[in-house]
Design a protein around this motif. Structure first.
Motif: not given
Length: 350
Positions: A209-218
């Protein structure tokens, strides 16, 4: 609603408020760009070594399909995620001071012996030990990064170890026309045949989940360079991660390799790398394709292939001056910095 869609919606709740951003979510003048780099192995390490020079807000999302060497042995024996590419990413994020360079050498150190420790990397053992102690791969990697003074965060792309499988034409030289299924990243990377396509097992792996969140927030997502079928494309085979890459408001850069990789992409032109990627993720759009100017014999064909993905081509000298097919961190950093400034439609960060 599919289970995958509901999972992605839950992940969105992890995305922090986009403080310091403009009305469209883009970084304001003077703020550092949030950059996420995806890949594995030496290619991702090269990208991270460059990106840490231009931003302090950097996240690496690393493939977890390695099944060779020290990583493969630990994976088979303990059932853990393969730690090798994660270790390489952490080493690349170490600073240039004595502390950072000492720890980079330590975690890359491999034992030489006649026993079971032979060829195990110290960093692999450290990561796996913390996984067993903490029971949380992300928390453990964050702790290793803190110990190393890493200039960024390292995350696995999936919560489970993956098996890479490829359809390969001519894997058996005795049957050059036959298409067979080749299993395992180490085998795929060295196949003498022509890789047609790749997929992962399990087919619908859970993303971290943290990887997905990082992509969405980049602000920017960088994909590549690296082994095309075994380090770059696997990120597109994790459904939640691919969906995040398609939906993020971040701009997307694809960084091409300096030369075809023996076995995996023998004979590939730069534009063929783009065509292969598009076959695996036909809905994924890009903004910029970065290539070394000396590695592109046919600029027109590369430009046309990039346009089909919605991208502009940026050519820059990024190769090491010694003539080896490796990226120079300073030159690659300069290329990324220029792309971020020219294509971001926002003011300078520094």
């Amino acid at each position: 609603m599919t289970g995958r869609t509901s999972r992605l919606r839950r992940v969105r709740r992890l995305v922090p408020g986009r403080a310091g951003r403009g009305p469209e979510g883009r970084a304001k003048r003077g703020a550092q760009p949030k950059v996420v780099a995806l890949g594995g192995g030496h290619g991702l390490s090269a990208s991270l070594a460059a990106l840490r020079r231009i931003t302090g807000d950097l996240t690496a999302v690393v493939t977890v399909a390695d099944d060779g060497g020290s990583s493969g042995r630990l994976r088979d024996e303990l059932g853990v995620l393969p730690p090798g590419d994660l270790r390489k990413a952490l080493a690349a994020l170490c600073g240039d001071d004595d502390w950072g360079q000492t720890w980079a050498r330590v975690i890359k150190h491999r034992f030489t012996s006649e026993g079971d420790l032979h060829d195990h990397a110290v960093g692999n053992l450290l990561i796996v030990a913390l996984w067993e102690q903490l029971g949380d791969p992300v928390q453990a990697l964050d702790l290793v990064g803190k110990l190393l003074g890493a200039h960024g965060r390292v995350l696995p792309m999936s919560a489970v170890p993956l098996e890479l499988q490829a359809l390969v034409k001519g894997h058996d030289p005795a049957e050059p026309g036959a298409v067979t299924t080749v299993r395992g990243q180490a085998t795929v990377a060295l196949t003498p045949g022509e890789v047609q396509s790749v997929h992962v097992v399990p087919e619908d792996p859970p993303a971290v989940p943290e990887a997905v969140a990082a992509v969405l927030d980049a602000d920017w997502v960088v994909l590549g360079p690296g082994s095309w079928f075994s380090s770059v494309i696997p990120h597109l085979l994790v459904p939640e991660l691919l969906e995040a890459l398609q939906e993020t408001k971040a701009r997307r850069v694809l960084s091409l390799n300096l030369a075809p990789q023996p076995g995996e992409t023998d004979g590939f032109s730069p534009q063929r790398h783009l065509e292969v990627l598009a076959r695996h993720a036909p809905k994924l759009a890009l903004d910029v394709v970065l290539a070394d100017e000396a590695a592109v014999p046919d600029r027109e064909s590369l430009t046309e292939a990039a346009k089909r993905l919605g991208a502009a081509v940026e050519l820059a000298p990024v190769a090491a001056p010694d003539g080896s097919p490796t990226h120079d961190p300073e030159l690659l950093a300069a290329a990324y910095d220029r792309i971020f400034r020219m294509h971001g439609r926002i003011g300078p960060w520094r």
